[in-house]
Design a protein around this motif. Structure first.
Motif, mmCIF file in Angstrom:
data_model
loop_
_atom_site.group_PDB
_atom_site.id
_atom_site.type_symbol
_atom_site.label_atom_id
_atom_site.label_comp_id
_atom_site.label_asym_id
_atom_site.label_seq_id
_atom_site.Cartn_x
_atom_site.Cartn_y
_atom_site.Cartn_z
ATOM 1 N N GLN A 182 0.862 -1.437 0.040
ATOM 2 C CA GLN A 182 0.071 0.016 -0.093
ATOM 3 C C GLN A 182 0.840 1.286 0.212
ATOM 4 O O GLN A 182 0.466 2.159 -0.764
ATOM 5 C CB GLN A 182 -1.104 -0.018 1.174
ATOM 6 C CG GLN A 182 -1.955 -1.057 1.005
ATOM 7 C CD GLN A 182 -3.033 -1.210 1.975
ATOM 8 O OE1 GLN A 182 -2.625 -0.872 3.187
ATOM 9 N NE2 GLN A 182 -4.002 -2.019 1.925
ATOM 10 N N MET A 199 2.341 1.710 -3.420
ATOM 11 C CA MET A 199 1.154 2.174 -4.174
ATOM 12 C C MET A 199 1.033 3.908 -4.044
ATOM 13 O O MET A 199 0.843 4.586 -4.962
ATOM 14 C CB MET A 199 -0.296 1.544 -4.212
ATOM 15 C CG MET A 199 -0.229 0.002 -4.424
ATOM 16 S SD MET A 199 -0.350 0.163 -6.540
ATOM 17 C CE MET A 199 0.254 -1.622 -6.863
ATOM 18 N N MET A 226 3.836 5.336 -5.878
ATOM 19 C CA MET A 226 3.686 5.512 -7.175
ATOM 20 C C MET A 226 2.608 6.702 -7.527
ATOM 21 O O MET A 226 2.761 7.404 -8.661
ATOM 22 C CB MET A 226 3.090 4.190 -7.742
ATOM 23 C CG MET A 226 3.957 3.048 -7.866
ATOM 24 S SD MET A 226 3.331 1.454 -7.636
ATOM 25 C CE MET A 226 2.506 1.215 -9.259
ATOM 26 N N LEU A 247 3.599 9.845 -9.826
ATOM 27 C CA LEU A 247 2.943 10.119 -11.087
ATOM 28 C C LEU A 247 2.222 11.664 -10.906
ATOM 29 O O LEU A 247 2.044 12.339 -11.931
ATOM 30 C CB LEU A 247 1.798 9.150 -11.512
ATOM 31 C CG LEU A 247 1.371 9.141 -12.717
ATOM 32 C CD1 LEU A 247 2.661 8.657 -13.564
ATOM 33 C CD2 LEU A 247 -0.115 7.879 -12.727
ATOM 34 N N TRP A 285 2.994 -9.504 -2.571
ATOM 35 C CA TRP A 285 1.928 -10.035 -2.597
ATOM 36 C C TRP A 285 1.952 -11.603 -2.112
ATOM 37 O O TRP A 285 1.722 -12.537 -2.909
ATOM 38 C CB TRP A 285 1.193 -10.100 -4.051
ATOM 39 C CG TRP A 285 0.575 -8.734 -4.007
ATOM 40 C CD1 TRP A 285 -0.891 -8.154 -3.545
ATOM 41 C CD2 TRP A 285 0.980 -7.442 -4.693
ATOM 42 N NE1 TRP A 285 -1.187 -6.978 -4.186
ATOM 43 C CE2 TRP A 285 -0.121 -6.305 -4.766
ATOM 44 C CE3 TRP A 285 2.069 -7.089 -5.323
ATOM 45 C CZ2 TRP A 285 0.001 -5.351 -5.249
ATOM 46 C CZ3 TRP A 285 2.301 -5.800 -5.771
ATOM 47 C CH2 TRP A 285 1.260 -4.884 -5.818
ATOM 48 N N ILE A 293 -5.278 -12.022 -8.025
ATOM 49 C CA ILE A 293 -3.876 -12.013 -7.988
ATOM 50 C C ILE A 293 -3.131 -13.320 -7.894
ATOM 51 O O ILE A 293 -1.985 -13.560 -8.356
ATOM 52 C CB ILE A 293 -3.415 -10.991 -6.969
ATOM 53 C CG1 ILE A 293 -3.889 -9.537 -7.164
ATOM 54 C CG2 ILE A 293 -1.799 -10.832 -6.768
ATOM 55 C CD1 ILE A 293 -3.822 -8.483 -6.166
ATOM 56 N N PHE A 353 -1.581 -11.281 -13.540
ATOM 57 C CA PHE A 353 -0.999 -10.245 -12.599
ATOM 58 C C PHE A 353 0.306 -10.030 -12.746
ATOM 59 O O PHE A 353 0.718 -8.636 -13.073
ATOM 60 C CB PHE A 353 -1.074 -10.598 -11.266
ATOM 61 C CG PHE A 353 -0.857 -9.503 -10.204
ATOM 62 C CD1 PHE A 353 -1.683 -8.467 -10.091
ATOM 63 C CD2 PHE A 353 0.172 -9.687 -9.454
ATOM 64 C CE1 PHE A 353 -1.271 -7.706 -9.224
ATOM 65 C CE2 PHE A 353 0.553 -8.637 -8.422
ATOM 66 C CZ PHE A 353 -0.464 -7.535 -8.384
ATOM 67 N N GLU A 403 0.398 -7.500 -15.944
ATOM 68 C CA GLU A 403 0.120 -5.973 -15.420
ATOM 69 C C GLU A 403 1.184 -5.450 -14.699
ATOM 70 O O GLU A 403 1.423 -4.418 -15.135
ATOM 71 C CB GLU A 403 -1.205 -6.285 -14.676
ATOM 72 C CG GLU A 403 -2.512 -6.666 -14.999
ATOM 73 C CD GLU A 403 -2.836 -5.739 -16.298
ATOM 74 O OE1 GLU A 403 -2.392 -4.604 -16.294
ATOM 75 O OE2 GLU A 403 -3.783 -6.433 -17.078
ATOM 76 N N TRP A 404 1.891 -6.141 -14.137
ATOM 77 C CA TRP A 404 3.220 -5.421 -13.213
ATOM 78 C C TRP A 404 4.109 -5.274 -14.573
ATOM 79 O O TRP A 404 4.885 -4.354 -14.425
ATOM 80 C CB TRP A 404 3.572 -6.517 -12.322
ATOM 81 C CG TRP A 404 4.711 -5.857 -11.544
ATOM 82 C CD1 TRP A 404 6.184 -6.222 -11.580
ATOM 83 C CD2 TRP A 404 4.798 -4.825 -10.557
ATOM 84 N NE1 TRP A 404 6.792 -5.395 -10.780
ATOM 85 C CE2 TRP A 404 6.074 -4.664 -10.306
ATOM 86 C CE3 TRP A 404 3.727 -3.869 -10.109
ATOM 87 C CZ2 TRP A 404 6.342 -3.507 -9.235
ATOM 88 C CZ3 TRP A 404 3.979 -3.133 -8.993
ATOM 89 C CH2 TRP A 404 5.348 -2.817 -8.632
ATOM 90 N N CYS A 407 -2.199 1.603 -14.121
ATOM 91 C CA CYS A 407 -2.601 1.623 -13.080
ATOM 92 C C CYS A 407 -3.968 1.315 -13.164
ATOM 93 O O CYS A 407 -4.572 0.463 -12.423
ATOM 94 C CB CYS A 407 -2.602 3.222 -12.359
ATOM 95 S SG CYS A 407 -1.039 4.047 -12.595
ATOM 96 N N CYS A 417 -4.582 -2.536 -14.525
ATOM 97 C CA CYS A 417 -4.377 -3.516 -13.353
ATOM 98 C C CYS A 417 -5.244 -3.437 -12.169
ATOM 99 O O CYS A 417 -5.973 -4.286 -11.516
ATOM 100 C CB CYS A 417 -2.974 -3.342 -12.657
ATOM 101 S SG CYS A 417 -2.545 -4.735 -11.438
ATOM 102 N N PHE A 446 -7.790 -6.397 -10.726
ATOM 103 C CA PHE A 446 -6.921 -7.040 -9.359
ATOM 104 C C PHE A 446 -7.078 -6.276 -8.318
ATOM 105 O O PHE A 446 -6.870 -6.902 -7.097
ATOM 106 C CB PHE A 446 -5.467 -7.131 -9.805
ATOM 107 C CG PHE A 446 -5.396 -8.220 -10.846
ATOM 108 C CD1 PHE A 446 -5.480 -9.646 -10.641
ATOM 109 C CD2 PHE A 446 -4.823 -7.762 -11.967
ATOM 110 C CE1 PHE A 446 -5.273 -10.440 -11.460
ATOM 111 C CE2 PHE A 446 -4.510 -8.546 -13.154
ATOM 112 C CZ PHE A 446 -4.809 -9.946 -13.080
ATOM 113 N N ARG A 447 -7.890 -5.047 -8.219
ATOM 114 C CA ARG A 447 -8.154 -4.235 -7.004
ATOM 115 C C ARG A 447 -9.535 -4.112 -6.825
ATOM 116 O O ARG A 447 -10.578 -3.896 -7.744
ATOM 117 C CB ARG A 447 -7.528 -2.896 -7.124
ATOM 118 C CG ARG A 447 -7.601 -1.939 -6.044
ATOM 119 C CD ARG A 447 -7.169 -0.605 -6.169
ATOM 120 N NE ARG A 447 -7.490 0.266 -5.167
ATOM 121 C CZ ARG A 447 -7.160 1.726 -5.472
ATOM 122 N NH1 ARG A 447 -6.979 2.238 -6.403
ATOM 123 N NH2 ARG A 447 -7.357 2.291 -4.365
#
Ligand code: HEC
Length: 147
Positions: A33, A36, A39, A43, A80, A94, A101, A104-105, A137, A140, A144-145
């Motif tokens: 977290q 993220m 990130m 950004l 993860w 995930i 997953f 996506e990464w 972002c 994914c 997955f979120r």
């Protein structure tokens, strides 16, 4: 996500059980977290400059891109780990669809590499970088979120 570095797993199991006993968030969850959030902030620096909210500054843009690239080097398997979905926004997919997953990464990693190569070259580079990184972002998170 089955492959877990043994030492890291032992450490986090240990740290995790202490954390759970104290009713706190386990290390891997905190870490992903926080990652993220970093990130999003990196950004945000590039986005602010692209939109003219802040003046373009090549060194600051490069530093934000470097932060993204640094995060892109973190092994997602550490963050993860098996058994860390509960109570978080990380969906079971995930682990159930680990290849998707990982793909996506990998898109994020490619976006971060583009950012590192181009963010310091001028304001015009920022739009395409935001498209490349920001798109990953959204893509994914869609799969997955949890909403
Ligand atoms: C490969 C998948 C993936 C990519 C790429 C990705 N995210 Fe996430 N993101 C997630 C998952 C999964 C969660 C939920 C984490 C959890 O709570 O366990 C999340 C959660 C978050 C959160 C909430 C963190 C918190 O404090 O709970 C933010 C903010 C975020 N992402 C921003 C971003 C931004 C900005 C980008 C792009 C630069 C991005 N994410 C790229 C998968 C991804």
């Amino acid at each position: 996500m089955k492959r877990v570095i043994a030492a890291a797993a032992i450490l986090s199991t240990f740290a995790g059980s202490i954390a759970l006993a104290q009713g706190k968030v386990p290390f891997p969850v905190k870490a992903r977290q926080g990652q993220m959030a970093t990130m999003a902030m990196s950004l945000g620096v590039l986005g602010g400059m692209a939109q003219g909210k802040t003046e373009y500054d090549a060194a600051a843009a490069q530093a934000a891109a470097n932060s993204l690239a640094g995060i892109a080097m973190i092994d997602p398997d550490i963050l993860w780990q098996d058994g860390t979905a509960e109570g978080t926004a990380s969906l079971p997919a995930i682990w159930d669809d680990a290849d998707a997953f990982a793909a996506e990464w990998a898109k994020f990693v490619a976006g971060a590499e583009k950012a590192v190569a181009e963010a310091g070259t001028g304001k015009d580079a920022l739009g395409p970088i935001l498209g490349a990184v920001g798109g990953t972002c959204k893509s994914c998170h869609t799969s997955f979120r949890a909403k």
